[in-house]
Design an enzyme around this catalytic site. Structure first.
Site, mmCIF file in Angstrom:
data_model
loop_
_atom_site.group_PDB
_atom_site.id
_atom_site.type_symbol
_atom_site.label_atom_id
_atom_site.label_comp_id
_atom_site.label_asym_id
_atom_site.label_seq_id
_atom_site.Cartn_x
_atom_site.Cartn_y
_atom_site.Cartn_z
ATOM 1 N N ASN A 91 50.643 43.303 43.295
ATOM 2 C CA ASN A 91 49.298 42.996 42.811
ATOM 3 C C ASN A 91 48.336 43.321 43.957
ATOM 4 O OD1 ASN A 91 46.921 41.922 41.906
ATOM 5 N ND2 ASN A 91 47.708 39.851 41.573
ATOM 6 N N HIS B 145 43.572 37.647 32.055
ATOM 7 C CA HIS B 145 44.698 36.698 32.144
ATOM 8 C C HIS B 145 45.691 36.916 30.988
ATOM 9 C CE1 HIS B 145 41.952 33.478 34.237
ATOM 10 N NE2 HIS B 145 42.566 34.226 35.146
ATOM 11 N N ARG C 2 32.674 30.384 39.033
ATOM 12 C CA ARG C 2 31.959 31.190 38.041
ATOM 13 C C ARG C 2 31.310 30.290 36.997
ATOM 14 N NH1 ARG C 2 36.985 34.574 36.947
ATOM 15 N NH2 ARG C 2 37.113 35.950 38.758
ATOM 16 N N GLU D 145 53.191 34.880 36.164
ATOM 17 C CA GLU D 145 52.755 36.242 35.854
ATOM 18 C C GLU D 145 53.679 37.287 36.473
ATOM 19 O OE1 GLU D 145 48.931 34.580 36.937
ATOM 20 O OE2 GLU D 145 47.963 36.031 35.614
ATOM 21 N N ARG E 95 50.363 45.027 38.726
ATOM 22 C CA ARG E 95 49.372 44.319 37.935
ATOM 23 C C ARG E 95 48.057 45.098 37.979
ATOM 24 N NH1 ARG E 95 45.235 39.676 39.403
ATOM 25 N NH2 ARG E 95 44.607 39.142 37.296
#
Ligand code: ADP
Length: 399
Positions: free
Chosen positions: A10, A180, A241, A385, A91
């Site tokens: 990733n 996601h 966020r 993940e 990823r």
């Protein structure tokens, strides 16, 4: 080590996370992170056999970073020559409308991922560099791209379309993509297994609450709604966020506060959410502040839960009735019992009941935390993940 393994990479803008996994046994054999690529002093961490090794070292670019990863494997184990790596899984955050499935990487695919950079300027450039270097360093095995957006390519048109002028939206590829996805897919599959039900036969809501947060509705094995949109900014309140807000706030800040587009971007992505509301984005610290009676932290928590409950309620309507299961995952969802309790309380009118004792037990296992008489099962399922990427990689290369 004889069974087939996958190296999962990733690569972010200034980090490379990696993990060597055995997809068959789900064992994470070794892994680590290279941080602060391009800065004066970088940091590398490598874990193998329960031992963690960390070192400060200058890492000029992604090539240096991945070569450093190879060195860490040789110095601290396991030796890659003995690791039986059959593929590398990458990823990739943004696959646009181009990649509805995991995809074998060739020059053309790499070019397509590069073309998507305007839609993910913070993420895809790092992925492209990571893939380029990894293909050189691991030239003998297939490389596969797994996209965060793929799982949401099944969203109905009504769910992914913004009510903007059609041509303008089309010209700039503006639509809801969702993110996601690897986690939502993995967790919803695990939830069906936990319930002993057929994945294609149940209605689910999955709340992925980490430092970024998103929620999805999954019906009969397909995603039908999700909270993130063109970018990961839309939806739930997150660590830093804002999530949903009146888009006119952007214009207001530009006109009234004299902010540039970049400055507004920084405010909305890095300085808002829980951090903007109370100065703290880590939930462990937030709970401590609430315990001390800090008013701002209490309000921040309430805003977070309120938005989450609004989404759960609207997704019930989208699913056409009560879901069979609502699953909490990621750092906050897996560890914060209070949020699960507050969401369940808000849904009490629908017959949703949490089991307070079970809900408060700490565990790393997939588990049910609702009461036996609850109309909806509430579950907690650790996301993974890397494992999902390794397994999808293996599926694609047919091993
Ligand atoms: P990322 O999106 O970076 O992968 P994670 O899924 O690891 O994030 O979630 C990170 C967040 O999880 C942290 O910011 C923290 O608020 C929360 N978290 C982690 N551990 C706990 C815990 N034991 N209790 C409450 N919150 C936790």
């Amino acid at each position: 080590m004889s069974s087939a393994t996958v190296l999962v990479i990733n690569a972010g803008s200034s980090t490379i996370k990696y993990q060597l996994l055995d997809p068959a046994t789900a064992e994470a054999i070794a892994g680590g992170i290279v941080e602060r690529i391009g800065e004066d002093m970088g940091l590398v961490e490598h874990r193998y056999n329960g031992v963690e090794h960390s070192e400060n070292i200058h890492i000029g670019d992604h090539g240096d970073g991945l070569r450093e990863v190879l060195r860490l494997f040789e110095a601290h184990g396991p030796h890659l020559a003995d690791a039986n790596i059959v593929a590398v899984g990458h990823r990739v955050v943004q696959g646009g409308s181009v990649f509805p499935h995991p995809t074998l990487i060739d020059d053309h695919v790499l070019e397509q991922i590069r073309d998507l950079i305007p839609l993910a300027p913070l993420h895809n450039p790092g992925h492209v560099k990571g893939i380029e270097v990894a293909r050189e360093l691991f030239a003998d095995v297939p490389h596969v791209a797994i996209f965060d957006t793929s799982f949401f390519q099944t969203l109905p048109e009504a769910a992914y379309t913004y009510a903007l002028p059609r041509e303008l939206a089309a010209q700039h590829s503006i639509r809801r993509y969702g993110f996601h996805g690897t986690s939502h897919q993995y967790v919803s599959e695990q939830a069906a297994m936990l319930l002993g039900r057929d994945y294609k036969d149940i209605k689910q809501i999955v709340a992925h609450l980490g430092s970024g947060a998103s929620i999805s509705a999954v019906k009969n094995g397909e995603a039908v709604e999700t909270s993130m949109g063109l970018t990961p900014l839309e939806g739930l309140v997150m660590g830093t966020r804002t999530g949903d807000m009146d888009p006119a706030i952007v214009l207001h800040l530009q006109r009234e506060a004299g902010m540039s587009a970049d400055e507004v971007n920084t405010v909305l992505n890095k300085q808002s959410g829980l951090k903007g509301l109370c100065g703290e984005n880590d939930f462990r610290e937030l709970l401590r502040m609430i315990d001390e009676g800090n008013h701002e932290a209490t309000v921040a928590f309430d805003v977070y839960v309120h938005r989450l409950v609004k989404y759960v309620g609207s997704y019930m309507a989208v699913l056409g009735g009560l879901p069979d299961v609502i699953t909490f995952t990621a750092g906050v969802g897996e560890n914060n019992a209070l949020i699960r309790e507050r969401v369940a309380q808000a849904l009490a009118g629908f017959g949703v009941r949490i089991d307070p004792e079970v809900n408060n037990v700490r565990s790393k296992e997939a588990r049910v935390v609702s009461a036996p008489d609850s109309t909806v099962t509430i579950a907690v399922i650790p996301t993974n993940e890397e494992l999902a990427i390794a397994r999808q990689t293996m599926d694609l290369i047919g091993q």
